[in-house]
Design an enzyme around this catalytic site. Structure first.
Site, PDB file in Angstrom:
ATOM      1  N   ASP A   9       7.798   1.170  -3.403  1.00  0.00           N
ATOM      2  CA  ASP A   9       6.312   1.840  -2.681  1.00  0.00           C
ATOM      3  C   ASP A   9       5.123   2.884  -3.582  1.00  0.00           C
ATOM      4  O   ASP A   9       5.776   2.201  -4.854  1.00  0.00           O
ATOM      5  CB  ASP A   9       7.041   3.055  -2.351  1.00  0.00           C
ATOM      6  CG  ASP A   9       6.431   4.607  -1.240  1.00  0.00           C
ATOM      7  OD1 ASP A   9       5.635   3.783  -0.618  1.00  0.00           O
ATOM      8  OD2 ASP A   9       5.889   5.307  -1.675  1.00  0.00           O
ATOM      9  N   ASP A  11       2.386   5.321  -3.858  1.00  0.00           N
ATOM     10  CA  ASP A  11       2.090   6.658  -3.304  1.00  0.00           C
ATOM     11  C   ASP A  11       3.587   7.397  -3.110  1.00  0.00           C
ATOM     12  O   ASP A  11       4.201   7.325  -2.352  1.00  0.00           O
ATOM     13  CB  ASP A  11       1.284   6.981  -1.767  1.00  0.00           C
ATOM     14  CG  ASP A  11       0.338   6.257  -2.264  1.00  0.00           C
ATOM     15  OD1 ASP A  11      -0.901   6.122  -3.000  1.00  0.00           O
ATOM     16  OD2 ASP A  11       0.341   5.795  -1.270  1.00  0.00           O
ATOM     17  N   ASP A 175      10.497   6.986  -2.002  1.00  0.00           N
ATOM     18  CA  ASP A 175      10.266   8.579  -1.845  1.00  0.00           C
ATOM     19  C   ASP A 175      10.996   9.490  -0.391  1.00  0.00           C
ATOM     20  O   ASP A 175      10.335  10.456  -0.719  1.00  0.00           O
ATOM     21  CB  ASP A 175       8.908   9.424  -2.525  1.00  0.00           C
ATOM     22  CG  ASP A 175       8.019   8.818  -1.840  1.00  0.00           C
ATOM     23  OD1 ASP A 175       7.566   8.161  -1.177  1.00  0.00           O
ATOM     24  OD2 ASP A 175       6.520  10.489  -1.636  1.00  0.00           O
TER      25      ASP A 175
END
Length: 237
Positions: A9, A11, A175
């Site tokens: 991922d 961001d 995240d």
């Protein structure tokens, strides 16, 4: 265990982009006649894509101003968001500690890397370039690159098809709950980091298979696992 493909991922996993996303969102809110919001508030809505972030943030702000008449309709608002984010994307992305070195180490060890984000592809490539990460990924898949986006498993499976990977030798790192769900749906290892944007929810609550406290720790785990696999293969030979 040997890992051949790892998807990351963007961001909140590789780079901190909350400030530039919040700036675009706040410029849009002001044009709607609403007050700017703190970065910490905007963070709660990051993860599903830029437009989805704006819709969630707008709903949150309108709960504080239920009688407010927006100066823009939804289509106009999203068009203005696209304009503002085209200006702020890549403005000041902050790679997390050890990010560049960890990706370089993984690449040098033979692992194939892809970036998988729900951010629109054109914005993702701007951020990666500004952060100095573009050359480290063989493939970048944004939220608008394929018919489905995370948490649907299709993007992960597409990446494995393109890069020649197998689910049992792959991992997805993120995240958020969305990333963990994506990995599990695709059948790859579900790995997580604890410092990103998970809407205030502890990453432990999403039940990833493993949480890494740093990107260098992740790289070390993969390199050691692959070296152990190579040694065992030589012994069997």
């Amino acid at each position: 265990m040997r890992y051949s493909v790892i998807t990351f991922d963007l961001d909140g996993t590789l780079v901190d982009t909350a400030a530039e996303i919040a700036e675009a969102a706040n410029r849009t809110l002001v044009e709607c006649g609403l007050p700017r919001q703190p970065v910490e508030v905007v963070k709660q809505f990051i993860g599903a894509g830029t437009r989805q972030m704006m819709q969630g943030l707008l709903a949150h702000v309108l709960r504080q101003f239920p009688n407010h008449q927006l100066k823009l309709n939804e289509t106009e608002m999203l068009n203005r968001l696209d304009h503002h984010y085209s200006c702020t994307a890549g403005m000041d992305p902050q790679p997390y500690p050890g990010c560049v070195e960890s990706l370089q180490r993984l690449r040098a060890s033979g692992v194939r890397l892809a970036c998988l984000t729900n951010k629109e592809h054109r914005f993702a490539t701007k951020v990666l370039h500004a952060a100095g990460l573009s050359s480290l990924f063989e493939l970048v898949i944004g939220g608008d690159s394929l018919p489905q986006r995370k948490p649907n498993p299709q993007p992960v499976l597409h990446i494995l098809h393109v890069l020649g990977g197998e689910v049992q030798r792959a991992a997805h790192v993120g995240d958020s709950r969305t990333d963990v769900q994506t990995a599990k749906a695709a059948g790859v290892a579900a790995w997580a980091v604890p410092w990103g944007y998970n809407a205030g929810e502890p990453i432990e609550a999403t039940q990833p298979e493993r949480i890494f406290m740093s990107l260098p720790e992740l790289a070390e785990h993969v390199v050691q696992a692959n070296q152990a696999h190579a040694s065992a293969t030589l012994v069997r030979a």
